[in-house]
Enzyme design. Structure first.
Site, PDB file in Angstrom:
ATOM      1  N   LYS A  59      72.504 -61.277 -50.597  1.00  0.00           N
ATOM      2  CA  LYS A  59      72.666 -59.701 -49.990  1.00  0.00           C
ATOM      3  C   LYS A  59      73.927 -59.397 -49.576  1.00  0.00           C
ATOM      4  CE  LYS A  59      69.689 -56.348 -48.998  1.00  0.00           C
ATOM      5  NZ  LYS A  59      68.523 -55.991 -49.855  1.00  0.00           N
TER       6      LYS A  59
ATOM      7  N   ASP B  31      70.567 -50.706 -51.286  1.00  0.00           N
ATOM      8  CA  ASP B  31      69.681 -50.945 -50.289  1.00  0.00           C
ATOM      9  C   ASP B  31      70.042 -49.702 -49.301  1.00  0.00           C
ATOM     10  OD1 ASP B  31      67.951 -53.039 -49.045  1.00  0.00           O
ATOM     11  OD2 ASP B  31      69.164 -52.419 -47.524  1.00  0.00           O
TER      12      ASP B  31
HETATM   13  P1  NDP Z   1      67.855 -45.254 -47.701  1.00  0.00           P
HETATM   14  O1  NDP Z   1      69.166 -45.377 -47.150  1.00  0.00           O
HETATM   15  O2  NDP Z   1      67.454 -44.550 -48.906  1.00  0.00           O
HETATM   16  O3  NDP Z   1      66.703 -44.743 -46.539  1.00  0.00           O
HETATM   17  C1  NDP Z   1      66.710 -45.496 -45.345  1.00  0.00           C
HETATM   18  C2  NDP Z   1      65.551 -44.777 -44.519  1.00  0.00           C
HETATM   19  O4  NDP Z   1      65.319 -45.589 -42.993  1.00  0.00           O
HETATM   20  C3  NDP Z   1      66.220 -43.388 -44.042  1.00  0.00           C
HETATM   21  O5  NDP Z   1      65.317 -42.653 -43.674  1.00  0.00           O
HETATM   22  C4  NDP Z   1      66.881 -43.894 -42.421  1.00  0.00           C
HETATM   23  O6  NDP Z   1      67.017 -42.948 -41.642  1.00  0.00           O
HETATM   24  C5  NDP Z   1      65.924 -44.823 -41.964  1.00  0.00           C
HETATM   25  N1  NDP Z   1      66.407 -45.690 -41.045  1.00  0.00           N
HETATM   26  C6  NDP Z   1      67.541 -46.656 -41.384  1.00  0.00           C
HETATM   27  N2  NDP Z   1      67.757 -47.445 -40.157  1.00  0.00           N
HETATM   28  C7  NDP Z   1      66.839 -46.926 -39.442  1.00  0.00           C
HETATM   29  C8  NDP Z   1      66.744 -47.156 -38.056  1.00  0.00           C
HETATM   30  N3  NDP Z   1      67.718 -48.043 -37.388  1.00  0.00           N
HETATM   31  N4  NDP Z   1      65.758 -46.714 -37.436  1.00  0.00           N
HETATM   32  C9  NDP Z   1      65.139 -45.731 -37.952  1.00  0.00           C
HETATM   33  N5  NDP Z   1      65.109 -45.224 -39.038  1.00  0.00           N
HETATM   34  C10 NDP Z   1      66.121 -45.992 -39.957  1.00  0.00           C
HETATM   35  O7  NDP Z   1      67.260 -46.994 -47.746  1.00  0.00           O
HETATM   36  P2  NDP Z   1      65.968 -47.611 -48.725  1.00  0.00           P
HETATM   37  O8  NDP Z   1      64.912 -46.410 -48.683  1.00  0.00           O
HETATM   38  O9  NDP Z   1      66.730 -48.101 -49.941  1.00  0.00           O
HETATM   39  O10 NDP Z   1      65.653 -48.696 -47.827  1.00  0.00           O
HETATM   40  C11 NDP Z   1      64.525 -48.576 -46.766  1.00  0.00           C
HETATM   41  C12 NDP Z   1      64.171 -50.185 -46.615  1.00  0.00           C
HETATM   42  O11 NDP Z   1      63.527 -50.672 -47.800  1.00  0.00           O
HETATM   43  C13 NDP Z   1      65.076 -51.277 -46.176  1.00  0.00           C
HETATM   44  O12 NDP Z   1      64.385 -51.938 -45.392  1.00  0.00           O
HETATM   45  C14 NDP Z   1      65.549 -51.772 -47.475  1.00  0.00           C
HETATM   46  O13 NDP Z   1      66.178 -53.272 -47.406  1.00  0.00           O
HETATM   47  C15 NDP Z   1      64.288 -51.852 -48.190  1.00  0.00           C
HETATM   48  N6  NDP Z   1      64.236 -51.940 -49.856  1.00  0.00           N
HETATM   49  C16 NDP Z   1      64.897 -51.292 -50.474  1.00  0.00           C
HETATM   50  C17 NDP Z   1      64.776 -51.303 -51.789  1.00  0.00           C
HETATM   51  C18 NDP Z   1      65.429 -50.528 -52.826  1.00  0.00           C
HETATM   52  O14 NDP Z   1      65.269 -50.777 -53.869  1.00  0.00           O
HETATM   53  N7  NDP Z   1      66.176 -49.690 -52.351  1.00  0.00           N
HETATM   54  C19 NDP Z   1      64.029 -52.505 -52.260  1.00  0.00           C
HETATM   55  C20 NDP Z   1      63.278 -53.325 -51.564  1.00  0.00           C
HETATM   56  C21 NDP Z   1      63.528 -52.890 -50.176  1.00  0.00           C
HETATM   57  P3  NDP Z   1      68.577 -42.247 -41.552  1.00  0.00           P
HETATM   58  O15 NDP Z   1      68.913 -41.386 -42.593  1.00  0.00           O
HETATM   59  O16 NDP Z   1      68.524 -41.496 -40.183  1.00  0.00           O
HETATM   60  O17 NDP Z   1      69.431 -43.374 -40.996  1.00  0.00           O
HETATM   61  O1  2IT Z   2      65.740 -55.642 -50.972  1.00  0.00           O
HETATM   62  C1  2IT Z   2      65.674 -55.308 -52.145  1.00  0.00           C
HETATM   63  O2  2IT Z   2      64.900 -56.021 -52.664  1.00  0.00           O
HETATM   64  C2  2IT Z   2      66.773 -54.415 -52.674  1.00  0.00           C
HETATM   65  N1  2IT Z   2      67.407 -53.866 -51.751  1.00  0.00           N
HETATM   66  C3  2IT Z   2      66.799 -54.283 -54.229  1.00  0.00           C
HETATM   67  C4  2IT Z   2      67.716 -55.452 -54.721  1.00  0.00           C
HETATM   68  C5  2IT Z   2      68.058 -55.277 -56.064  1.00  0.00           C
HETATM   69  O3  2IT Z   2      68.705 -56.282 -56.576  1.00  0.00           O
HETATM   70  O4  2IT Z   2      67.413 -54.489 -56.736  1.00  0.00           O
END
Ligand code: NDP
Ligand code: 2IT
Length: 456
Positions: free
Chosen positions: A136, A176
């Site tokens: 990461k 992420d």
């Molecule tokens: P995005 O940046 O697209 O969205 C993040 C969301 O979470 C936004 O709505 C943001 O709000 C909110 N958020 C972030 N920090 C906080 C906080 N401290 N308190 C409240 N809300 C918060 O990210 P993703 O959707 O990609 O990621 C979301 C989660 O999913 C993370 O935990 C990530 O690690 C996990 N994840 C993502 C993957 C991927 O493929 N993208 C794969 C697997 C897991 P705001 O805009 O106001 O900051």
């Molecule tokens: O937390 C996760 O699994 C991710 N943000 C996606 C990682 C990836 O390599 O697609």
């Protein structure tokens, strides 16, 4: 398999010693301690009658990253001020394949957060069945309010250092929090320019330059596929269920989309400002509006109530008090606490499928497990994203692209196989402890590879 009283006492004492040592070696890193604790309390009893893993100190080795790269990222903002951020990449473990995992750009990024995410990624990637190690990275850069030009300059500067540490057989980053299609494009463009090679070294790429269909949707879709598998064990389905979703970014959007497609009712979404509650349900039309708000206009979720009548905004709050059948935490770590879990159980919530990484605190997980809720932990439930990243790498290596249907079918099969693995290792009588199942199921493949290599 149940342990004898003596074995259990031994395991408890070992867990305490182990965590004490880990906390001493990694001071001031609470998120990392939490992620390891959640794994160690399942793995240590499992090691009781598995001498080979124990004698080789596999768990000690798996909780120490292979290496951590920390670097300065300088860039200039639109007012020509010089700005300085810290970039990092935690290459945690490459026993079963090249390092793989996302990059996070968020103001709260620090080493503890990236180590917890990298550690989780090792187990998650193992569960996908694909040959991927865990890593990461990211930076304490806040993309909110930055212009496209500022984000581009930051990404280019970040990659100017990172590029020498990654590659298609070394380490393959992805997105992420704060790193979506725009950022991946800037990062990949700079990587390609510096290397003068077109290789699939980043995933989540645009479809024009090697990206995979369904990668954008994969984490959210996979999280709902996993929920569907869990529900099926109790003869239930998504259709007709009241669903609470947190977040409104990539994972939340496509979790909501798949729930709606399967006939569920999405009641909430959130961002760091608070949550919106729409008792009529967030349907496809409303969701398309949210996607434009978040992905194009980059606005706040509070704006939803001005557009959609009957909805309310709850400033500074999280959505767990809204009564629901199914819950999908999809925003960030530690956004769901034990008192939230108590409220959800009291309101009749049957299932939690974690789209975010470590959204539930350790105590919240215990509430769900003690109440025999179907609880899908992040490393299993959100593995669909990295799984389709793995499929993107496969397509890049073959120099061809699969259809939407083909990738979606493979995603579904992978989520089903992760579910089966969790049931295999997490069965406790009638109940499946998916946390234990995912931890042990993810551990074995990595541990066996490490044993085979000898002491390295
Ligand atoms: P995005 O940046 O697209 O969205 C993040 C969301 O979470 C936004 O709505 C943001 O709000 C909110 N958020 C972030 N920090 C906080 C906080 N401290 N308190 C409240 N809300 C918060 O990210 P993703 O959707 O990609 O990621 C979301 C989660 O999913 C993370 O935990 C990530 O690690 C996990 N994840 C993502 C993957 C991927 O493929 N993208 C794969 C697997 C897991 P705001 O805009 O106001 O900051
Ligand atoms: O937390 C996760 O699994 C991710 N943000 C996606 C990682 C990836 O390599 O697609």
């Amino acid at each position: 398999m149940a342990l004898s009283k003596a074995q259990q006492a031994n395991a408890d004492a070992y867990l305490e010693r182990f965590m004490h040592g880990l906390e001493r070696r990694n001071p001031g890193e609470p998120e990392f301690h939490q992620a390891v604790h959640e794994v160690a309390r399942d793995i240590i009893p499992f090691l009781e009658d598995r001498k080979a893993y124990k004698e080789a100190h596999i768990l000690d080795r798996m909780t120490e990253p292979d290496r951590i790269i920390v670097f300065r990222v300088c860039w200039t903002d639109d007012d020509r001020n010089v700005r300085v951020n810290r970039g990092m990449r935690v290459q945690f473990n490459n026993a079963i394949g090249p390092y793989k995992g996302g990059l996070r750009f968020h103001k709260n990024v620090n080493l503890s957060v990236l180590k917890f995410l990298g550690f989780e990624q090792v187990f998650k990637n193992s569960l996908t069945t694909l040959p991927m190690g865990g890593a990461k990275g990211g930076a304490n850069f806040n993309p909110h309010g930055k212009s496209d030009g500022e984000v581009m300059r930051f990404c280019q500067s970040f990659m100017t250092e990172l590029f020498r540490h990654i590659g298609p057989y070394t380490d393959i980053p992805a997105g992420d929090i704060g790193v979506g299609a725009r950022e991946v494009s800037y990062l990949f463009g700079q990587y390609k320019r510096l290397q003068n090679q077109f290789t699939g070294t980043i995933t989540g790429k645009g479809l024009e330059f090697g990206g995979s269909l369904i990668r954008t949707e994969a984490t959210g879709y996979g999280c709902v596929y996993f929920a569907r598998e869990m529900l099926a064990t109790r003869g239930e389905e998504i259709a007709g269920k009241r669903c609470v979703v947190s977040g409104s970014g990539n994972v939340a959007q496509y979790t909501a989309e798949k729930i709606v497609q399967l006939g569920g009712k999405v009641l909430t979404l959130s961002d760091s400002g608070g949550f919106i509650h729409d008792p009529d349900g967030i349907d496809e039309e409303k969701l398309a509006w949210v996607m434009a708000l978040k992905n194009e206009r980059r606005g706040r979720i509070s704006e939803y109530t001005r557009k959609w009548e009957g909805s309310t905004f709850h400033e500074g709050k999280r959505p767990w008090s809204v009564p629901c059948d199914l819950a999908f935490p999809c925003a960030t770590q530690n956004e769901l606490h034990a008192d939230d879990a108590d409220t959800m159980v009291a309101n009749g919530c049957q299932l939690v499928s974690e789209g975010a990484n470590m959204p539930s605190t350790f105590d919240a997980i215990n509430v769900f497990l003690n109440n025999k809720i179907l609880f899908g932990p992040a490393k299993a439930a959100n593995a669909g994203g990295v799984a389709v990243s793995g499929l993107e790498q496969t397509q890049n290596a073959m120099r061809l692209s699969w259809s939407r249907e083909e990738v979606d079918k493979q995603l579904l099969e992978i989520m089903q196989s992760i579910h089966s693995k969790c049931v295999e290792y997490g069965r406790e009588g009638e109940f499946t402890n998916y946390v234990r199942g995912a931890n042990i199921g993810g551990f074995i493949k990595v541990a066996d590879a490490m044993l085979a290599y000898g002491v390295i």
